[in-house]
Write an enzyme that holds these catalytic residues in place. Structure first.
Site, PDB file in Angstrom:
ATOM      1  N   SER B 145     -24.344  11.729 -82.212  1.00  0.00           N
ATOM      2  CA  SER B 145     -24.349  11.134 -83.546  1.00  0.00           C
ATOM      3  C   SER B 145     -25.785  10.846 -83.995  1.00  0.00           C
ATOM      4  O   SER B 145     -26.581  11.774 -84.065  1.00  0.00           O
ATOM      5  CB  SER B 145     -23.466   9.873 -83.533  1.00  0.00           C
ATOM      6  OG  SER B 145     -23.116   9.494 -84.830  1.00  0.00           O
ATOM      7  N   ASP B 221     -13.182  14.644 -85.849  1.00  0.00           N
ATOM      8  CA  ASP B 221     -14.178  13.580 -85.980  1.00  0.00           C
ATOM      9  C   ASP B 221     -13.963  12.849 -87.297  1.00  0.00           C
ATOM     10  O   ASP B 221     -13.902  13.463 -88.365  1.00  0.00           O
ATOM     11  CB  ASP B 221     -15.575  14.211 -85.931  1.00  0.00           C
ATOM     12  CG  ASP B 221     -16.684  13.199 -85.729  1.00  0.00           C
ATOM     13  OD1 ASP B 221     -16.714  12.199 -86.467  1.00  0.00           O
ATOM     14  OD2 ASP B 221     -17.517  13.432 -84.844  1.00  0.00           O
ATOM     15  N   HIS B 253     -14.811  11.211 -82.667  1.00  0.00           N
ATOM     16  CA  HIS B 253     -16.237  10.881 -82.542  1.00  0.00           C
ATOM     17  C   HIS B 253     -16.525   9.987 -81.335  1.00  0.00           C
ATOM     18  O   HIS B 253     -17.671   9.605 -81.107  1.00  0.00           O
ATOM     19  CB  HIS B 253     -16.688  10.169 -83.837  1.00  0.00           C
ATOM     20  CG  HIS B 253     -18.179  10.170 -84.045  1.00  0.00           C
ATOM     21  ND1 HIS B 253     -18.906  11.326 -84.241  1.00  0.00           N
ATOM     22  CD2 HIS B 253     -19.088   9.162 -84.094  1.00  0.00           C
ATOM     23  CE1 HIS B 253     -20.190  11.028 -84.406  1.00  0.00           C
ATOM     24  NE2 HIS B 253     -20.325   9.720 -84.312  1.00  0.00           N
TER      25      HIS B 253
END
Lengths: 275, 275
Positions: B145, B221, B253
């Site tokens: 991320s 995600d 995620h």
């Protein structure tokens, strides 16, 4: 049952559920990992019982069981360690009350209304998972610390229900340890005869375990004095109990220790449950 | 350096340190995993940069990198994601300030006094780990991320210092995302020309990456709109950048996603760093 969270993991599904438990008379939370093989048919199941202060969540996120469970096609159930809630009795100490159910059915106030983790694991949650998930009626059981105590005592007393047994750094002789005497006297009362059914070493002496037994114990565990692995090792030798206690050099009591040997335990159970 | 904790893990040592950082002008925490092979000689090192709200701790406990790192003989460094402390600027939002350093050197008040994560990773912490641990001067970098953004931008701008690159669900085009525009304007100001050096897609367009590139992205995600993997995929195709973007069906995620592909990434780096 209510789905709290669901995450794909190693091709399978790691899900957290809550449900209203009759046995514990409160809302209970548990997690189930279903490996990818469960999409095509029922799979054997490994129960993982956690230690003091843990919930269903610690081993699910830090234990690292999913990778091996996916490799071997085994489901893993992660129960909570006690009843919980504002209406459930508790204690300020980390090792009594919520988070510290000790896998017994309490008979004393204020605990007996909710603290029935033995029946919850052995009967209620077992029925729930068999009914709701694609599982074979083939069960292995393991656990860490207080959960290792739970695994050994529950398996020996329910040998018809569990086909394989292992533990990580179990509380091995609670009737002779401060991790045990405090909780057993609080939950069951001062008659130590009622404690015997919750002591891995004493149960092994009386009944043995029908199969072989795998115990991993860190040599640098900071709680060796409370766990008393020597009592269990002595009893295994005395009783000629098949199995192995592995003293793992340099490992402590943390989830880094559990994680390091998670694959070995999943493999141990998968091999025995497939026979 | 002060040892905060040390745990044996897969035959190696997982240690957390704190130290006084000149670059960030505060006490900083980081974790290092040394595989068992480091006892006999220096090993290559994989940097893992974490995402928003994380510390050094999340990937260390939930990422599951240690098993593969021990198999391949690679060290892993887990830095924190920002400067921290009562004297360090912060914001109530989860995505700005402490826990959200974005791997830039801030030039604006109140951030510029401490928020220098780019220099901290590229120079100061690199020097510290090379000096204090048995490491080869062979570095791979990955991250998740915001940390995937950090890994790609830092690697492309310092191709002499990093030999291999991968990312998990990176923030791929921050100059066109609410995960980016908010932080880059706060830390660097409104001149968007200064943002270009911190946008993976734009840096790839300008410089490419000298090697091949591995990106894993969960198809489910929950932050796809903010991550913008399609911008990076488009640029990789347009520029004929060697590598692969793998869209992983059903993954979200979370760290369950990272954990599921941690071994692939460690293997990816180990193979490239050994050449």
């Amino acid at each position: 049952m209510k789905v709290i969270s669901q995450n794909r993991s190693f091709g399978g599904e790691q899900t957290v559920y809550s449900h209203s438990s009759e046995t514990c008379d409160c809302e209970m939370t548990f997690a189930v990992y279903l490996p990818p093989q469960a999409k095509s048919g029922p799979v054997p199941v490994l129960w993982y019982l956690s230690g003091l202060t843990c919930t269903h969540e610690n081993a699910m996120t830090k234990g690292g069981f999913q990778e091996a469970a996916a490799d071997y096609g085994v489901a893993v159930v992660f129960p909570d360690t006690s009843p919980r809630g504002d209406n459930v009795a508790d204690d300020d100490a980390y090792d009594l009350g919520q988070g510290a159910g000790f896998y017994v059915n309490a008979t004393r106030d204020p605990w007996r209304a909710h603290f029935r983790m033995y029946d919850y694991i052995v009967d209620e949650l077992r029925d729930i998972v068999l009914k709701n998930f694609p599982l074979q009626d083939r069960h292995g059981i393991t656990g860490h610390s207080m959960g290792g105590h739970g695994a050994i005592t529950i398996a020996i007393r329910n040998a018809d229900k569990f086909g394989s047994l292992s533990a990580f750094a179990p509380i091995a002789h609670p009737t002779r340890s401060d991790w045990g005497r405090k909780q057993l006297s609080s939950y069951l009362g001062d008659d130590e005869n009622t404690w015997v059914a919750h002591d891995a070493t004493l149960l092994l002496e009386e009944h043995g375990w029908k199969g072989d037994l795998l115990i991993d114990q860190g040599a640098d565990d900071q709680f060796l004095d409370l766990l008393k692995p020597e009592a269990l090792a002595n009893m295994m030798a005395k009783r000629r109990q098949p199995g192995q206690i592995r003293i793992q050099e340099g490992y402590d009591h943390s989830y880094f220790f559990v994680n390091s040997f998670a694959r070995d335990h999943v493999e141990w159970h998968a091999e025995r449950l497939s026979q």
